[in-house]
Design an enzyme around this catalytic site. Structure first.
Site, PDB file in Angstrom:
ATOM      1  N   ARG A 288     109.695  59.159 -47.160  1.00  0.00           N
ATOM      2  CA  ARG A 288     108.985  60.182 -46.830  1.00  0.00           C
ATOM      3  C   ARG A 288     108.703  60.054 -45.252  1.00  0.00           C
ATOM      4  O   ARG A 288     108.815  61.273 -44.516  1.00  0.00           O
ATOM      5  CB  ARG A 288     107.768  60.258 -47.452  1.00  0.00           C
ATOM      6  CG  ARG A 288     107.776  60.719 -48.978  1.00  0.00           C
ATOM      7  CD  ARG A 288     106.602  60.053 -49.884  1.00  0.00           C
ATOM      8  NE  ARG A 288     107.032  58.999 -49.999  1.00  0.00           N
ATOM      9  CZ  ARG A 288     107.652  58.719 -51.361  1.00  0.00           C
ATOM     10  NH1 ARG A 288     107.757  59.438 -52.307  1.00  0.00           N
ATOM     11  NH2 ARG A 288     108.161  57.416 -51.726  1.00  0.00           N
ATOM     12  N   THR A 289     107.983  59.116 -44.738  1.00  0.00           N
ATOM     13  CA  THR A 289     107.372  59.205 -43.418  1.00  0.00           C
ATOM     14  C   THR A 289     108.916  59.406 -42.482  1.00  0.00           C
ATOM     15  O   THR A 289     109.011  60.219 -41.574  1.00  0.00           O
ATOM     16  CB  THR A 289     106.868  57.793 -43.083  1.00  0.00           C
ATOM     17  OG1 THR A 289     105.985  57.424 -44.109  1.00  0.00           O
ATOM     18  CG2 THR A 289     106.455  57.769 -41.624  1.00  0.00           C
TER      19      THR A 289
ATOM     20  N   LYS B 221     121.764  41.738 -35.246  1.00  0.00           N
ATOM     21  CA  LYS B 221     122.534  40.568 -34.746  1.00  0.00           C
ATOM     22  C   LYS B 221     121.874  39.608 -33.880  1.00  0.00           C
ATOM     23  O   LYS B 221     122.707  38.760 -33.000  1.00  0.00           O
ATOM     24  CB  LYS B 221     123.899  41.195 -33.790  1.00  0.00           C
ATOM     25  CG  LYS B 221     124.731  42.016 -34.687  1.00  0.00           C
ATOM     26  CD  LYS B 221     125.836  42.504 -33.602  1.00  0.00           C
ATOM     27  CE  LYS B 221     126.473  43.806 -34.571  1.00  0.00           C
ATOM     28  NZ  LYS B 221     127.564  44.325 -33.477  1.00  0.00           N
TER      29      LYS B 221
ATOM     30  N   ARG C  62     108.270  52.135 -36.969  1.00  0.00           N
ATOM     31  CA  ARG C  62     107.656  51.306 -38.054  1.00  0.00           C
ATOM     32  C   ARG C  62     108.249  50.097 -37.973  1.00  0.00           C
ATOM     33  O   ARG C  62     109.382  49.906 -37.726  1.00  0.00           O
ATOM     34  CB  ARG C  62     108.199  52.090 -39.234  1.00  0.00           C
ATOM     35  CG  ARG C  62     107.946  51.278 -40.622  1.00  0.00           C
ATOM     36  CD  ARG C  62     108.021  51.820 -41.859  1.00  0.00           C
ATOM     37  NE  ARG C  62     106.861  52.989 -41.937  1.00  0.00           N
ATOM     38  CZ  ARG C  62     106.642  53.223 -43.436  1.00  0.00           C
ATOM     39  NH1 ARG C  62     107.397  53.115 -44.400  1.00  0.00           N
ATOM     40  NH2 ARG C  62     105.714  54.136 -43.411  1.00  0.00           N
TER      41      ARG C  62
ATOM     42  N   HIS D  68      98.357  53.298 -40.063  1.00  0.00           N
ATOM     43  CA  HIS D  68      99.421  54.278 -40.410  1.00  0.00           C
ATOM     44  C   HIS D  68      98.591  55.623 -40.053  1.00  0.00           C
ATOM     45  O   HIS D  68      98.233  56.369 -40.947  1.00  0.00           O
ATOM     46  CB  HIS D  68      99.729  54.106 -41.871  1.00  0.00           C
ATOM     47  CG  HIS D  68     100.924  55.033 -42.128  1.00  0.00           C
ATOM     48  ND1 HIS D  68     101.737  55.733 -41.244  1.00  0.00           N
ATOM     49  CD2 HIS D  68     101.750  54.871 -43.443  1.00  0.00           C
ATOM     50  CE1 HIS D  68     102.708  56.464 -42.013  1.00  0.00           C
ATOM     51  NE2 HIS D  68     102.660  55.784 -43.233  1.00  0.00           N
TER      52      HIS D  68
HETATM   53  C1  NCD Z   1     103.086  53.845 -47.182  1.00  0.00           C
HETATM   54  C2  NCD Z   1     103.412  52.843 -46.164  1.00  0.00           C
HETATM   55  O1  NCD Z   1     104.846  52.745 -46.171  1.00  0.00           O
HETATM   56  O2  NCD Z   1     102.440  52.402 -45.919  1.00  0.00           O
HETATM   57  N1  NCD Z   1     103.834  54.853 -47.568  1.00  0.00           N
HETATM   58  C3  NCD Z   1     104.159  56.072 -46.802  1.00  0.00           C
HETATM   59  O3  NCD Z   1     104.099  55.801 -45.706  1.00  0.00           O
HETATM   60  N2  NCD Z   1     104.517  57.209 -47.306  1.00  0.00           N
HETATM   61  C4  NCD Z   1     102.561  53.320 -48.685  1.00  0.00           C
HETATM   62  C5  NCD Z   1     103.296  52.195 -49.413  1.00  0.00           C
HETATM   63  O4  NCD Z   1     104.381  51.909 -49.002  1.00  0.00           O
HETATM   64  O5  NCD Z   1     102.890  51.927 -50.212  1.00  0.00           O
END
Ligand code: NCD
Length: 327
Positions: free
Chosen positions: A68-69, A96, A118, A148
């Site tokens: 999703r993100t 690598k 991320r 987040h």
């Molecule tokens: C979350 C994350 O990656 O922190 N998911 C997300 O961003 N939609 C929560 C999760 O992984 O449980």
């Protein structure tokens, strides 16, 4: 970690990077929400594009799995007309043995304007923001257990859309608070936006020590914790971050903390149920709730696009709902 507060604002208090919710003021959060509101209609048009980031290069730099993100950031950047590169760590030179900063140097040498990062290490986005020249902007898309911030904004955006005002609400966050950057960022955002009662419901093993210092009430029992709440936010059990047995068994966890119709009956009749995804059906949430009439889990995903467009537009061009020309 409060260093982000200084790093992410310029001398006039405008957002330069978006690394954490901590330390931001209420008006900044409202600017993001209002700007996102003005972007919602773009996703409903036949031609879903505005030229705000035309000519800008955005790199999606994901060192951890995401559906999703990553995709909503990509769609958001494309709707703002940016050129978007997805940097897939699985097939990159980082695998690598190249260091994180060598990878960043190469990508910066390609004149990237914005990195969306991320990483499984808390602080990775800060490291990059400190390292790169200030005209290169960074958005934290999740760093370890720490923060987040765009998820917190899409969660509060969704809450505002359904509930209108923050100042009368009771919000419960349920499950693996200990490992959750989603919970940490959301608790900060709800406090800043004036939510008077924030509850966390979890077994003792899944709560950080001194969690009350974040401004929450703790519960270890669902029927007490969900009593009279307006919003329930369910969290995924982050088993990839667990070392040792923090929950008794999946079945017992579901019996005690899984969201079912029976347990939800303690909440207000018009309660909304949220989950950041990915969901473990039958572990933290029953399918009848996830797919049921109180669930706003899919609208959260849709709202994530407008919210991420807003954050990008604000940090790249200083655009806010108040000063933006109609698009
Ligand atoms: C979350 C994350 O990656 O922190 N998911 C997300 O961003 N939609 C929560 C999760 O992984 O449980």
């Amino acid at each position: 970690m409060n260093e982000g507060e200084g790093l992410q604002l310029d001398d006039e208090g405008r957002l330069r990077h978006f690394l954490t919710i901590e330390g931001l003021n209420r008006q900044t959060l409202l600017d993001i929400l209002d700007t996102a509101e003005s972007f919602i209609s773009i996703g409903e048009r036949e031609i879903k594009k505005v030229p705000l980031l035309r000519g800008k290069t955005v790199v999606n730099l994901f060192f951890e799995a995401s559906t999703r993100t990553r995709t909503t950031f990509e769609i958001a950047a494309k709707r703002l007309s940016a050129d978007v590169i997805n940097f897939n760590v699985g097939i990159s030179a980082t695998n690598k043995g190249e260091t994180l900063l060598d990878t960043i140097n190469s990508l910066e040498a390609m004149h990237t304007d914005l990195f969306i990062v991320r990483h499984s290490d808390s602080g990775a986005a800060y490291l990059i923001a400190r390292y790169l020249p200030p005209h290169v902007r960074i958005i934290n898309a999740g760093d370890g257990r720490h923060a987040h911030p765009t998820q917190a904004m899409l969660d509060t955006f969704t809450i505002r859309r359904y509930k209108g005002d923050f100042t009368q609400l009771k919000v419960a966050i349920v499950g693996d608070i200990l490992h959750s950057r989603v919970a940490r960022s959301l608790i900060h955002a709800l406090n800043i936006l004036g939510v008077p009662e924030i509850r966390v419901i979890a077994p003792k093993t899944l709560l950080p020590t001194a969690v009350e210092k974040l401004g929450v009430h703790t519960f270890h029992d669902m029927s007490q914790g969900l009593e009279g709440v307006d919003v329930v936010v369910m969290l995924r059990l982050q088993r990839e971050r667990m070392h040792g047995a923090l929950i008794p068994s999946a079945q017992e966890y579901f019996n005690l903390f899984g969201l079912t119709r029976d347990k939800l009956a303690a909440a207000k009749d018009d309660v909304i149920v949220m989950h950041p995804g990915p969901m473990n059906r039958g572990l933290e949430i029953d399918s009848s709730i996830a797919d049921g009439p109180r669930s706003v889990i899919l609208p959260q995903v849709t709202n994530g696009i407008a919210v991420r467009m807003a954050v990008m537009a604000l940090i790249m061009g200083g655009q806010t709902a108040r000063n933006r020309r109609p698009v």
